[in-house]
Each structure stands twice: as structure tokens, then as C-alpha cells.
Design an enzyme around this catalytic site. Structure first.
Site, PDB file in Angstrom:
ATOM      1  NE  ARG A  37      -3.836  -0.613   2.320  1.00 44.88           N
ATOM      2  CZ  ARG A  37      -4.703  -0.897   3.288  1.00 44.88           C
ATOM      3  NH1 ARG A  37      -4.867  -0.083   4.306  1.00 44.88           N
ATOM      4  NH2 ARG A  37      -5.402  -2.012   3.249  1.00 44.88           N
ATOM      5  CG  ASP A 302     -13.886  -1.916   3.738  1.00 45.67           C
ATOM      6  OD1 ASP A 302     -14.721  -2.633   3.149  1.00 45.67           O
ATOM      7  OD2 ASP A 302     -12.735  -2.310   4.030  1.00 45.67           O
ATOM      8  CG  ASP A 304     -11.591  -3.982   0.408  1.00 45.70           C
ATOM      9  OD1 ASP A 304     -11.861  -3.153   1.296  1.00 45.70           O
ATOM     10  OD2 ASP A 304     -10.909  -5.003   0.633  1.00 45.70           O
ATOM     11  CB  THR A 371      -3.910  -7.847  13.612  1.00 44.05           C
ATOM     12  OG1 THR A 371      -4.316  -7.504  14.940  1.00 44.05           O
ATOM     13  CG2 THR A 371      -4.791  -7.109  12.646  1.00 44.05           C
ATOM     14  CE  LYS A 403     -10.531  -7.243   6.961  1.00 45.48           C
ATOM     15  NZ  LYS A 403      -9.214  -7.783   7.277  1.00 45.48           N
TER      16      LYS A 403
END
Ligand SMILES: *[C@@H]1O[C@H](CO)[C@@H](O)[C@H](O)[C@H]1NC(C)=O
Ligand SMILES: CC(=O)N[C@H]1CO[C@H](CO)[C@@H](O)[C@@H]1O
Length: 520
Positions: A37, A302, A304, A371, A403
Site C-alpha cells: 500500500r 468499506d 472493498d 491481526t 472477512k
């Protein structure tokens, strides 16, 4: 009439050339949990930055696996996605990929990519998204690589990509290869030096994913809830991300919610100028609409579509950790779990322990992970976990390896349909039965690395001191005792890999500290 979408429109009279281009490596192409990113300007403006990374990604796949394989490509629609998709197609062709499956206009939600990879047994998929980060020329852009199980790359794959990127000297590309992302159907291309034609299939962005949801949920039960004289009024905000087409097609067309229940459903390159973050700050128009009292259920996604926020009557905020626990306690309302059974639960270490109480009551295993969804993927692939989630607005199950925001919304609607209760009553009953669970999360960003080092060192010295766990703290009328203090460490029960120092995750200059606690 001829179905032109099924015909190969080969405009080229001769095979398309495959070109090798000299380049120099970049030293900052190590992908993180969310892929690579960066500021859009880096991908768009730094010569070969995108090409180098795509070459590293493709080269990291063993040549034997790569030759003739199928990959999925989708984006959340943010600025630069189209241009990047064109480059990916040209480079995939040049690097021996046999077939690319791409969403219509390049759009696919992250859960849809995961679903399609699994369904068509692709070797993996490339997702162009920077999740909730702002889009546009001044915003962020990102490239995620999901592997054959449909989930994010494991550390080993990310490490391989990084290794290749560090010494990359050339990339291969078919600069003359042009595709039409707006035309559904198959496009085929003959390449120079390639025996078989390279195939691109532009698929409906929603269809395969919708088909999967139909097999998980009782659509007629949800439809009864959303239609008829006393129907539940809902408000769904797609935040001008990729979810618009999914919300319209699935919630409105299939499940009968009136068209005006869905707002901001046109995907925009800059998400209309606000960050596509489904939280109380950035989804404030949804919060205001819910406070009006007209709607009984609200949700936002969100960019995506993997994360979501759910609101109840009058804007009641559903804490993601509670949402996960409530789903766990009510899995029997969902056909998928009735058929397949429930194997176990997992949550990230930052998520409240509400789920642990449910797991205990149901006598099921509970895994606490670092995470990053790939840890859940390992547990699911080995049959240990059916439902999992994170405090950062993500829940999912073993139906895919990501998710899934819309799946989560259908979970809630299914539970509401089965119990004939509103959101608030469901939450209150849950609290009454299992107690309330809280956590605090302190994020430290942009710290000077030295300051960060001392902060964590001093915090550890206090927390890991033996005396700390026997200490009691009084706040108001309550006495709190410390049950456990740790710098979280995880040993993956499947492959034995170890993740240490989780309190310091992120870069040296940024990290988070989590304090879970519980009122009983
Ligand atoms: C919403 O997200 C933004 C960006 O991640 C963050 O700065 C803000 O504090 C969040 N708001 C809430 C209420 O969580
Ligand atoms: C149908 C069903 O499973 N109902 C359960 C949903 O979860 C609550 C706790 O949140 C239980 O009390 C219900 O029995």
C-alpha cells in the site's frame, strides 16, 4: 442474433509481441498484511514501480505452477485501478498466465475475489484496493495478492515477493495487448512465442458471489423480513465503494429491500471525497439517517467490501466484538452452519473476549490470533474454525478466506428474521446472558522511532513485572483485578510459525496497545 460476447474478436493479424524491459529494483516493495500500500502518486508517478511489483509477484510463483494457470483480478474501483489492471493483464500474458478472470469494469469486492478463486480453483488473485484509505490522485493505492485458498498471502509468499523485488533487473510485458473491461465474456489473444492463446474473461461482478450467499442463507426468510406490510426498514450505505452493485443486486433486487434503502451505490474513483471507512466519523450521514428513527437496521461498508459497520434503532452502534459474539451464539439460525456444524471460533488478540464466553458456553475451541486474516485462514483450512472476527469491523466464516461485509449483514438479518427481535433487544439479551466486554486500543502513529522504543520498553517493564498481575485497581465503585498481561505471542497450531512482539506491530514508529477487560 449473434452473442458477440462469446466470439473472439481477434483484431490482430499477427501474434502480439512479448517485450522485455530493463529496470532497477526498489528497496521498499515488501508487502505487509494488506499487500503493498502506497500513495497513489508512487504507483502512478514512479517509473516502473507498478511493473516491478507485478513482476516480483508473478515471478514469486513457481514457473510450473504459473504456466497456463488461472488468476482472478478485481479492484475496489479507486483511481488508477483501470490503468493498473491493464498493466497486470499485459504482464500476466507475458509471464505465462493462461487465463485471467476479471470483474466487469474491473470491479470485484475482496470477498468476491476470495469466492471466485475458490470456486474456479484459481492459483490466486490480485486485488487492487487500499481498503478504507482515501482514493484519488492524492490518496492511496494498494495491491493485495491472495493465494489458492482464497485468503491473503502467508508470510512466506510475501517474503518471496520481497526477495525477488530486491534484485529485479527486468520485466516482461505485452504492451500492445488491449482488453475491454466493459465487455462481458471471453477475449482471446495469440502471443508471440506462446503455444496457447491467452484468455481473459470479464465476468459479472456479483453473480458468483450471490450464488454462494444463496447456498449459505435462507433468502426467503430474509425476504419476508424486508418485504410486506410490517417489514423492517433498512438503510445501507455503500460509501461509493465497490459494494454499490452488490447492495443493489442482492439486498434490493433479490431480497426485496426498496431501492431507496440503498444509498451511495455508484462506485466512484475518489469515493465521493470521503474516506470509505465504515465508522461513526466517516459514515456520519448513515448515523444521522438512523437517528431519525425511521430505520430499524443500518449498515455501511468499506471500499472493498470486506468490513462493515452495523447500526440499530436510533443509531445504536453495534460494537464489532459484540457483533461477532452474537453471531456465534446464533449460528443455528443459518442453514450453512446447521448443515456443516460449527468447528470452533477465532478472534484477533485485540478483539474483546465476548466471543470467548460464547465459545465456553457452546464448549467449542477458541483461538486468539495476531491481526491479519491469514491466521484465521490456516485455522479454517485445517478444519479448526468456522467463525472469526476482528475488532476493526471485520467478521467472516469458512465460506471464504476473507472477512465479508455483506455476509455479515445477511447474518444479522437472518438472526433478526429468526428471532423476530430488533437489533437493540438482541444486543441487550446477549449482554444479560454473557456480560459486557470492553477493550481500549491505543494507537501510536508517527512517533520518533526512539520514543517508540522507550515507550514500549517502559510499558513492558510495568506490565510484565510479576507484581502487576496481582494488582487491583479501583475506579469509582468498581475494583478491577488484572488477570493477564502479556506481549502477545502466537504459535500457529497448524504450521508452527511464531508471531512475537505483537504489541509493536506495524513499523518501528507506530504500534498499538490493547487492554481488554470485562464486567461480569
Ligand atoms: C474513524 O476512522 C478514522 C480513520 O481510520 C479515525 O481517525 C477515526 O477516529 C475513526 N472514528 C471512530 C469513531 O472510530
Ligand atoms: C436461535 C438462537 O440461536 N438464539 C440464540 C441467539 O443468541 C442469544 C444470545 O445472544 C441466545 O440467547 C439465543 O438463544
Amino acid at each position: 442474433l449473434t452473442d458477440f460476447s462469446q466470439i473472439n474478436l481477434r483484431m490482430e493479424t499477427s501474434p502480439i509481441p512479448v517485450v522485455t524491459v530493463q529496470t532497477a529494483p526498489f528497496d521498499d516493495q515488501r508487502p505487509g498484511t494488506n499487500g503493498l500500500r502506497r500513495k497513489t502518486a508512487v504507483f502512478e508517478g514512479k517509473k516502473n514501480y507498478l511493473q516491478n511489483y507485478i513482476q516480483s509477484l508473478l515471478s514469486s510463483i513457481d514457473l510450473r505452477d504459473r504456466q497456463g494457470c488461472t488468476m482472478v483480478v478485481g479492484s475496489d474501483g479507486r483511481y488508477f485501478s483501470r490503468a493498473a489492471t491493464e498493466v497486470i493483464v499485459q504482464m500476466a500474458a507475458a509471464n505465462g498466465i493462461g487465463r485471467l478472470v476479471i470483474g466487469h469494469d474491473g470491479l470485484l469486492s475482496t470477498p468476491a475475489v476470495s469466492c471466485i478463486i475458490r470456486k474456479i480453483k484459481a492459483i490466486g488473485g490480485i486485488i487492487l484496493t487500499a481498503s478504507h484509505n482515501p482514493g484519488g490522485p492524492a490518496g492511496d493505492f494498494g495491491i493485495k495478492f491472495n493465494v489458492a485458498n482464497g485468503g491473503p498471502s502467508p508470510d512466506t509468499v510475501m517474503e518471496r515477493i520481497h526477495q525477488v523485488s530486491r534484485t529485479l533487473e527486468e520485466y516482461t510485458i505485452c504492451p500492445d495487448l488491449r482488453i475491454d473491461l466493459s465487455r462481458l465474456g471471453r477475449q482471446e489473444f495469440d502471443l508471440e512465442n506462446k503455444f496457447k492463446p491467452f484468455r481473459v474473461e470479464i465476468v459479472d461482478s456479483v453473480e458468483v458471489y450471490l450464488q454462494m450467499l444463496r447456498n449459505i442463507f435462507d433468502f426467503s426468510a430474509i425476504k419476508s423480513l424486508l418485504t410486506g406490510p410490517d417489514h423492517l426498514k433498512i438503510r445501507i450505505d455503500a460509501m461509493n465503494g465497490v459494494m454499490g452493485p452488490y447492495v443493489r443486486r442482492i439486498l434490493c433486487d433479490e431480497l426485496g429491500a426498496p431501492a431507496n434503502s440503498a444509498v451511495n451505490c455508484v462506485p466512484l474513483e475518489d469515493f465521493g471525497g470521503r474516506p470509505p471507512e465504515p465508522n461513526l466519523t466517516y459514515a456520519s450521514t448513515l448515523v444521522d439517517a438512523m437517528k431519525g428513527g425511521e430505520f430499524g437496521f443500518g449498515a455501511a461498508f468499506d471500499a472493498d467490501g470486506d468490513r462493515y459497520m452495523i447500526l440499530g434503532e436510533n443509531g445504536l452502534f453495534v460494537n464489532p466484538s459484540d457483533s461477532l459474539a452474537i453471531m456465534a451464539a446464533n449460528l443455528s439460525a443459518i442453514p450453512y452452519f446447521r448443515q456443516l456444524g460449527v468447528k470452533g471460533f477465532a478472534r484477533s488478540m485485540a478483539t474483546s473476549t465476548a466471543l470467548d464466553r460464547v465459545a465456553k458456553a457452546m464448549k467449542l475451541a477458541l483461538y486468539e490470533t495476531p491481526t491479519g486474516w491469514r491466521y484465521f485462514g490456516n485455522l479454517m483450512d485445517s478444519g479448526r474454525c468456522s467463525l472469526c472476527g476482528e475488532e476493526s469491523f471485520g467478521t467472516g466464516s469458512d465460506h471464504i478466506r476473507e472477512k465479508d461485509g455483506l455476509w455479515s449483514v445477511l447474518m444479522w438479518l437472518s438472526i433478526m428474521a429468526a428471532r423476530k427481535h430488533g437489533v437493540e433487544q438482541i444486543i441487550r439479551e446477549h449482554w444479560a446472558k454473557f456480560g459486557r466486554h470492553y477493550f481500549c486500543r491505543f494507537d501510536y502513529e508517527g512517533l520518533d522511532p526512539r520514543t517508540a522504543f522507550y515507550l514500549i520498553r517502559d510499558l513492558e517493564a510495568v506490565m510484565l513485572d510479576k507484581g502487576f498481575t496481582s494488582q487491583k485497581f479501583a475506579v469509582g465503585d468498581h475494583i478491577y483485578s488484572v488477570e493477564k498481561a502479556e506481549n502477545f505471542e502466537y504459535i500457529d497450531p497448524v504450521d508452527g510459525t511464531v508471531a512475537r512482539n505483537q504489541v509493536r506491530q506495524g513499523t518501528a514508529a507506530c504500534g498499538s496497545v490493547y487492554l481488554p477487560f470485562c464486567l461480569r
